[in-house]
Design a protein around this motif. Structure first.
Motif, mmCIF file in Angstrom:
data_model
loop_
_atom_site.group_PDB
_atom_site.id
_atom_site.type_symbol
_atom_site.label_atom_id
_atom_site.label_comp_id
_atom_site.label_asym_id
_atom_site.label_seq_id
_atom_site.Cartn_x
_atom_site.Cartn_y
_atom_site.Cartn_z
ATOM 1 N N GLU A 186 -7.623 -30.742 -30.006
ATOM 2 C CA GLU A 186 -8.646 -32.007 -29.214
ATOM 3 C C GLU A 186 -8.090 -32.464 -27.952
ATOM 4 O O GLU A 186 -6.967 -33.296 -27.934
ATOM 5 C CB GLU A 186 -8.975 -33.060 -30.222
ATOM 6 C CG GLU A 186 -9.779 -32.283 -31.351
ATOM 7 C CD GLU A 186 -10.040 -33.327 -32.501
ATOM 8 O OE1 GLU A 186 -8.897 -33.926 -33.163
ATOM 9 O OE2 GLU A 186 -11.295 -33.919 -32.877
ATOM 10 N N VAL A 187 -8.845 -32.308 -26.844
ATOM 11 C CA VAL A 187 -8.227 -32.785 -25.532
ATOM 12 C C VAL A 187 -8.668 -34.280 -25.353
ATOM 13 O O VAL A 187 -9.856 -34.987 -25.582
ATOM 14 C CB VAL A 187 -8.965 -31.789 -24.359
ATOM 15 C CG1 VAL A 187 -8.846 -32.389 -23.039
ATOM 16 C CG2 VAL A 187 -8.997 -30.276 -24.640
ATOM 17 N N VAL A 188 -7.616 -35.067 -25.061
ATOM 18 C CA VAL A 188 -7.737 -36.378 -24.963
ATOM 19 C C VAL A 188 -8.168 -37.000 -23.630
ATOM 20 O O VAL A 188 -7.476 -36.605 -22.635
ATOM 21 C CB VAL A 188 -6.367 -36.872 -25.566
ATOM 22 C CG1 VAL A 188 -6.321 -38.592 -25.345
ATOM 23 C CG2 VAL A 188 -5.941 -36.532 -26.916
ATOM 24 N N ILE A 189 -9.013 -37.870 -23.552
ATOM 25 C CA ILE A 189 -9.609 -38.245 -22.316
ATOM 26 C C ILE A 189 -9.108 -39.619 -22.015
ATOM 27 O O ILE A 189 -9.511 -40.549 -22.741
ATOM 28 C CB ILE A 189 -10.953 -38.111 -22.013
ATOM 29 C CG1 ILE A 189 -11.396 -36.617 -22.159
ATOM 30 C CG2 ILE A 189 -11.489 -38.598 -20.523
ATOM 31 C CD1 ILE A 189 -10.891 -35.834 -21.312
ATOM 32 N N ILE A 190 -8.149 -39.891 -21.371
ATOM 33 C CA ILE A 190 -7.636 -41.207 -20.947
ATOM 34 C C ILE A 190 -8.379 -41.769 -19.636
ATOM 35 O O ILE A 190 -8.392 -41.005 -18.576
ATOM 36 C CB ILE A 190 -6.173 -41.201 -20.496
ATOM 37 C CG1 ILE A 190 -5.645 -40.692 -21.826
ATOM 38 C CG2 ILE A 190 -5.626 -42.582 -20.259
ATOM 39 C CD1 ILE A 190 -3.951 -40.676 -21.632
ATOM 40 N N ALA A 191 -8.818 -42.795 -19.406
ATOM 41 C CA ALA A 191 -9.697 -43.331 -18.181
ATOM 42 C C ALA A 191 -9.638 -44.756 -18.344
ATOM 43 O O ALA A 191 -9.201 -45.498 -19.252
ATOM 44 C CB ALA A 191 -11.292 -42.799 -18.170
ATOM 45 N N GLY A 192 -9.579 -45.252 -16.899
ATOM 46 C CA GLY A 192 -9.660 -46.594 -16.685
ATOM 47 C C GLY A 192 -9.365 -47.167 -15.238
ATOM 48 O O GLY A 192 -9.144 -45.886 -14.540
ATOM 49 N N PRO A 193 -9.245 -48.279 -14.882
ATOM 50 C CA PRO A 193 -9.107 -48.601 -13.330
ATOM 51 C C PRO A 193 -7.748 -48.314 -13.036
ATOM 52 O O PRO A 193 -6.762 -48.151 -13.867
ATOM 53 C CB PRO A 193 -9.293 -49.868 -13.319
ATOM 54 C CG PRO A 193 -9.219 -50.508 -14.782
ATOM 55 C CD PRO A 193 -9.372 -49.563 -15.508
ATOM 56 N N CYS A 194 -7.331 -48.003 -11.834
ATOM 57 C CA CYS A 194 -6.075 -47.883 -11.020
ATOM 58 C C CYS A 194 -5.424 -49.311 -11.598
ATOM 59 O O CYS A 194 -4.341 -49.102 -12.089
ATOM 60 C CB CYS A 194 -6.134 -47.772 -9.613
ATOM 61 S SG CYS A 194 -4.454 -47.449 -8.886
ATOM 62 N N SER A 195 -5.950 -50.281 -11.280
ATOM 63 C CA SER A 195 -5.176 -51.585 -11.694
ATOM 64 C C SER A 195 -6.140 -52.492 -12.210
ATOM 65 O O SER A 195 -7.213 -52.385 -12.284
ATOM 66 C CB SER A 195 -4.941 -52.327 -10.267
ATOM 67 O OG SER A 195 -4.363 -51.414 -9.313
ATOM 68 N N VAL A 196 -5.448 -53.389 -13.256
ATOM 69 C CA VAL A 196 -6.141 -54.322 -13.695
ATOM 70 C C VAL A 196 -6.299 -55.592 -12.766
ATOM 71 O O VAL A 196 -5.394 -55.929 -12.085
ATOM 72 C CB VAL A 196 -5.532 -55.102 -15.168
ATOM 73 C CG1 VAL A 196 -6.265 -56.109 -15.689
ATOM 74 C CG2 VAL A 196 -5.064 -53.775 -16.085
ATOM 75 N N GLU A 197 -7.553 -55.612 -12.478
ATOM 76 C CA GLU A 197 -7.889 -56.758 -11.233
ATOM 77 C C GLU A 197 -8.429 -58.060 -11.585
ATOM 78 O O GLU A 197 -7.874 -59.120 -11.400
ATOM 79 C CB GLU A 197 -9.063 -55.996 -10.394
ATOM 80 C CG GLU A 197 -8.540 -54.847 -9.754
ATOM 81 C CD GLU A 197 -9.727 -54.145 -8.978
ATOM 82 O OE1 GLU A 197 -10.628 -54.396 -9.080
ATOM 83 O OE2 GLU A 197 -9.188 -52.882 -8.333
ATOM 84 N N THR A 198 -9.333 -58.121 -12.773
ATOM 85 C CA THR A 198 -9.863 -59.183 -13.247
ATOM 86 C C THR A 198 -10.242 -59.034 -14.667
ATOM 87 O O THR A 198 -10.435 -57.803 -15.104
ATOM 88 C CB THR A 198 -11.279 -59.725 -12.502
ATOM 89 O OG1 THR A 198 -11.981 -58.907 -12.808
ATOM 90 C CG2 THR A 198 -10.893 -59.986 -11.308
ATOM 91 N N ARG A 199 -10.539 -60.080 -15.433
ATOM 92 C CA ARG A 199 -10.960 -59.838 -16.819
ATOM 93 C C ARG A 199 -12.334 -59.019 -16.772
ATOM 94 O O ARG A 199 -12.491 -58.031 -17.876
ATOM 95 C CB ARG A 199 -11.120 -61.202 -17.680
ATOM 96 C CG ARG A 199 -11.283 -61.162 -19.030
ATOM 97 C CD ARG A 199 -11.388 -62.543 -19.525
ATOM 98 N NE ARG A 199 -11.766 -62.353 -21.044
ATOM 99 C CZ ARG A 199 -13.096 -62.374 -21.468
ATOM 100 N NH1 ARG A 199 -14.314 -62.209 -20.550
ATOM 101 N NH2 ARG A 199 -13.532 -62.142 -22.741
ATOM 102 N N GLU A 200 -13.030 -59.584 -16.178
ATOM 103 C CA GLU A 200 -14.405 -58.910 -16.201
ATOM 104 C C GLU A 200 -14.489 -57.460 -15.750
ATOM 105 O O GLU A 200 -14.811 -56.678 -16.543
ATOM 106 C CB GLU A 200 -15.469 -59.848 -15.312
ATOM 107 C CG GLU A 200 -16.887 -58.725 -15.159
ATOM 108 C CD GLU A 200 -17.636 -59.281 -13.954
ATOM 109 O OE1 GLU A 200 -17.748 -60.509 -13.994
ATOM 110 O OE2 GLU A 200 -18.150 -58.739 -13.100
ATOM 111 N N GLN A 201 -13.576 -57.217 -14.819
ATOM 112 C CA GLN A 201 -13.229 -55.953 -14.309
ATOM 113 C C GLN A 201 -12.941 -55.042 -15.325
ATOM 114 O O GLN A 201 -13.529 -53.812 -15.650
ATOM 115 C CB GLN A 201 -12.480 -55.516 -13.107
ATOM 116 C CG GLN A 201 -12.163 -54.511 -12.532
ATOM 117 C CD GLN A 201 -10.668 -54.214 -12.756
ATOM 118 O OE1 GLN A 201 -10.017 -54.869 -13.636
ATOM 119 N NE2 GLN A 201 -10.338 -53.115 -12.091
#
Ligand code: PEP
Ligand code: MN
Length: 292
Positions: A43-58
């Motif tokens: 099973e191919v694992v997809i990791i995703a998310g922002p480059c940087s943590v910027e704010t809690r909401e983001q």
């Protein structure tokens, strides 16, 4: 401590494959386990998310979008290796706390970068996978330090590194007793300027040929262009990657870092649909949440 394998016909130019990362040192592939997710299986694992943590909401909004689309691990940098000292350097420990909160909320394990030996313990206390960035692939004290832990490490290929140097960097970690290493191809520097890096997809079959470690691909840093990410993500899965790490931002146009190469939640959702078809075509599946 190294075995020379110059006779292997698939190793062009002769690559000395160090003993512990060498595929021949084990009967089967290494499966890295992070927060209940297995990396290196069918099973191919997809990791995703922002480059940087910027704010809690983001972070929270992006994490929810990643989960809804089918991503199984959340990425986000709290300590950022920026080329300019005047650019956003990340939120530091505050960012780690937001990652912890996002994990609690979504159930997604997290991966975040550690750049400094003095911060390994702190970062390891918050994250499921420690990322060693391209710029630190040859930071040997740092490699040794994460090697002493029993926690998965996502090791990114140095932007100027050969496959052999990449494997030797991984060997530093294994040599300290930590076998939970994921190799990540993220593009190398060539004479080409239209792309941020030249994504070396031939590294995927080569690394899997030489080593038992799982191999993932970063098409975001590998191209530097949002519009290119889906094509290269699909190509990476077709080439045999065990996973992908993709930059996704809930509002890419407002990102403090790498917005130009970040997918919107809609773009990421569409890509996930396509990836399922590509995975099937090459005899794999895309890793799914247990509750789906
Ligand atoms: C990242 O993944 O956030 C990053 C900085 O990538 P790289 O180390 O590959 O440049
Ligand atoms: Mn980035």
């Amino acid at each position: 401590m190294e075995s020379n394998d110059y006779n292997d016909p698939a190793v062009i130019g002769g690559c000395s494959v160090p003993v512990r990362v060498n595929r021949k040192s084990k009967a089967g592939p290494t499966i890295v386990e992070a927060g209940g997710i297995r990396i290196g299986s069918k099973e191919v694992v997809i990791i995703a998310g922002p480059c940087s943590v910027e704010t809690r909401e983001q972070l929270i909004e992006t994490a929810l979008a990643v989960k809804n689309a089918g991503g199984v691990i959340l990425r986000g940098g709290a300590f950022k290796p920026r080329s300019s000292p005047y650019n956003f350097q990340g939120l530091g420990e505050e960012g780690l706390k937001f990652l912890e909160e996002a994990r609690a909320l979504t159930g997604l394990p997290v991966v975040t970068e550690v750049m400094d030996t003095r911060l390994v313990e702190l970062v390891a206390g918050y994250t499921d996978i420690l990322q060693i960035g391209s710029r630190n692939m040859q930071n040997y004290p740092l490699l040794k330090e994460v090697g002493r832990l029993r926690k998965p490490v996502l090791l990114k290929r140095g932007m100027m590194s050969t496959i052999e140097e990449f494997l030797l960097a991984a060997e530093y970690i294994l040599n300290q007793g930590n076998e939970q290493v994921i190799l990540c191809e993220r593009g190398i520097r060539t004479f080409e300027t239209t792309t941020r890096n030249t994504l070396d997809l031939s590294a995927v079959p080569m690394l899997k040929h030489l080593s038992h470690l799982p191999v993932i691909v970063d098409p975001s840093h590998g191209t530097g262009h949002r519009w290119m990410v889906p094509a290269m993500a699909k190509a990476a899965v077709a080439a045999g990657a065990d996973g992908l790490i993709i930059e996704v931002h809930y509002k890419p146009e407002e990102a403090l870092c790498d917005g130009h190469q970040s997918l919107s939640p809609d773009e990421f959702t569409r890509l996930m649909t396509d990836l399922r078809k590509i995975a099937q075509a090459v005899g794999r599946d895309i890793y799914q949440h247990e509750n789906k």
